[in-house]
Design an enzyme around this catalytic site. Sequence first.
Site, PDB file in Angstrom:
ATOM      1  N   GLU A 112       0.817  -1.207   0.000  1.00 53.48           N
ATOM      2  CA  GLU A 112       0.000   0.000   0.000  1.00 53.48           C
ATOM      3  C   GLU A 112       0.857   1.266   0.000  1.00 53.48           C
ATOM      4  O   GLU A 112       1.961   1.278   0.552  1.00 53.48           O
ATOM      5  CB  GLU A 112      -0.893   0.028   1.242  1.00 53.48           C
ATOM      6  CG  GLU A 112      -1.828  -1.152   1.347  1.00 53.48           C
ATOM      7  CD  GLU A 112      -2.457  -1.279   2.722  1.00 53.48           C
ATOM      8  OE1 GLU A 112      -3.555  -1.877   2.802  1.00 53.48           O
ATOM      9  OE2 GLU A 112      -1.866  -0.808   3.711  1.00 53.48           O
TER      10      GLU A 112
ATOM     11  N   ASP B 232      -7.811  -4.602   8.807  1.00 54.60           N
ATOM     12  CA  ASP B 232      -7.316  -3.414   8.115  1.00 54.60           C
ATOM     13  C   ASP B 232      -7.230  -3.588   6.599  1.00 54.60           C
ATOM     14  O   ASP B 232      -6.464  -2.906   5.929  1.00 54.60           O
ATOM     15  CB  ASP B 232      -5.942  -3.010   8.662  1.00 54.60           C
ATOM     16  CG  ASP B 232      -4.909  -4.130   8.529  1.00 54.60           C
ATOM     17  OD1 ASP B 232      -5.249  -5.204   7.997  1.00 54.60           O
ATOM     18  OD2 ASP B 232      -3.760  -3.927   8.958  1.00 54.60           O
TER      19      ASP B 232
END
Length: 355
Positions: free
Chosen positions: A66, A237
């Site tokens: 990410e 998450d």
Amino acid sequence: MAASAPSELAFVPFVSVENMMRLIHRIGIEEMLKGIAGYIEDDFRRWESFDKTPRIASHSAVGVIELMPTSDGEIYGFKYVNGHPKNTKSGLQTVTAFGLLADVDTGYPVLLSEMTLLTALRTAATSALVARYLAPEGADTMAMIGNGAQSEFQALAMRALCGVSRLRLYDIDRKATDKLIGNLSGLGFDLTACSSPQEAIEGAQIITTCTADKQYATILTDNMVGAGVHINAIGGDCPGKTELHSDILKRATVFVEYPPQTRVEGEIQQMPEDFPVTEMWQVITGAAQGRRDARQITLFDGVGFATEDFSALRFVRDKLAATGLCQQLDLVADPDDPRDLFGMLQRAALSEGAA
């Protein structure tokens, strides 16, 4: 003409893992957690000044990589981070990260830093900051379900900011719990190893779930959660990864960082798009209410947001001048004539030949 030495503009302060560890020990880990929490709180108070976007994720069957960008109009920051639960089986970290700050006016980077350690610190600092606003008054006992790499940081942050001194511990892998107990022994905690999540939450006013499996899971069921507790759910998450039964969410008042990201990645991905949540910046600024009464269940659906990394990097940047715990990295090409990048390259070749 010989190549000239790089100018000061070419160099960017770089905080290595070694220097980050030195910085943490120089400041003291609990003081550093409090300091980072203070910067996060300050940035939540000016939430509306930030560019905000959900993190940019590249998912695979085994993990995710990410990028997490943000800017306050003066400084731009981003973090690179991965999440690969399988890594521990190969002796690797589940999470690794690095981050950068840059000057918005010029685009020049002003700090490059490791963020594997710093992410652990900022995650714990955020949890404890939120708990300071939402946990029941006088809370001193926390159940820590999931005793991996983040657990010690969570414990120390909760003590530093909230006064937690008693820890009830559970992990599906008893070796993880033994590791946690070994690391925290002698640091003034009352530590209890438990044989199940149910046993761990007995008597706890704060419940932290921080497990790593990338799958829908039910670590806590509705019947396990009594009135008045604060749940710090930080393991879920990414899409397809949760820890709590949806019935818990229906009973709780849910607080989040940034709804467009949390609705995709957090516990509330289980719920309809219009499921009500309260943003933490609103609680911190007084625009919304936090805990209302002693019987309310508060739930922080924490997935981690870019402003928190920005805050942590700002904290590190501000501490470097006094400590010098960085290296100057020759990162930016800086020719004498900004229009003559090729000439700089050619002069370097001539200099190399002369050597």
